[in-house]
Motif scaffolding. Structure first.
Motif, PDB file in Angstrom:
ATOM      1  N   ALA A  67      -5.206   2.886   1.843  1.00 46.38           N
ATOM      2  CA  ALA A  67      -5.694   1.682   2.515  1.00 46.38           C
ATOM      3  C   ALA A  67      -6.307   2.095   3.845  1.00 46.38           C
ATOM      4  CB  ALA A  67      -4.556   0.696   2.752  1.00 46.38           C
ATOM      5  N   TYR A  79       0.819  -1.209   0.000  1.00 44.42           N
ATOM      6  CA  TYR A  79       0.000   0.000   0.000  1.00 44.42           C
ATOM      7  C   TYR A  79       0.857   1.266   0.000  1.00 44.42           C
ATOM      8  CZ  TYR A  79      -3.497  -3.459   0.981  1.00 44.42           C
ATOM      9  OH  TYR A  79      -4.302  -4.564   0.897  1.00 44.42           O
ATOM     10  N   ASP A  86      -7.958  -2.271   0.941  1.00 40.77           N
ATOM     11  CA  ASP A  86      -7.657  -1.354  -0.153  1.00 40.77           C
ATOM     12  C   ASP A  86      -8.871  -0.481  -0.454  1.00 40.77           C
ATOM     13  OD1 ASP A  86      -6.700  -0.062  -2.403  1.00 40.77           O
ATOM     14  OD2 ASP A  86      -6.003  -1.891  -3.374  1.00 40.77           O
TER      15      ASP A  86
END
Length: 127
Positions: free
Chosen positions: A51, A13, A44
């Motif tokens: 995130a 992420y 996500d």
């Protein structure tokens, strides 16, 4: 950051959403190491460009959601609605009286972190 024990979990992420990396790193580490939540997972939120963190506070069974963001960011109602849509799809909402809510994990350059509770719709505060 790369040497921190949480980096391997956060790396996908951090690479995908570099603008939100600092806020994610700070909120995730606070939740895992300072607040000691259990069942911590990353979700996500592609529409939000970041995130979210889900998990349970100690001694509870309720899953909570934190969407990290920076104090310097401008957020829109549609951005917040996108987060709610991913975290609380209409098919998953039960018929309980409790409205779904999430926390914004708002970070600042001085490493302060504040959690701000957001609910959908108009919700009467508890007395």
């Amino acid at each position: 950051m790369e040497r921190h024990p949480s980096y391997p979990v956060l790396a996908p992420y951090i690479v995908k959403y570099p603008r939100a990396a600092g806020s994610l790193f700070q909120a995730y580490n606070d939740i895992v190491y300072a607040q000691e939540w259990t069942d911590v997972k990353l979700i996500d939120l592609e529409a939000c460009g970041r995130a979210a963190v889900s998990g349970k506070k100690q001694d509870t069974d309720k899953t909570l959601y934190v969407v990290p963001c920076s104090l310097q960011e401008s957020l829109s109602f549609s951005w917040v609605q996108d987060a709610f849509t991913v975290l609380f799809p209409p098919s998953s909402q039960d018929s309980s009286d409790e409205m779904p809510f999430l926390y914004l994990g708002i970070t600042s350059p001085d490493s302060s972190l504040v959690y701000y509770k957001l609910s959908q719709g108009i919700v009467k505060p508890s007395v």
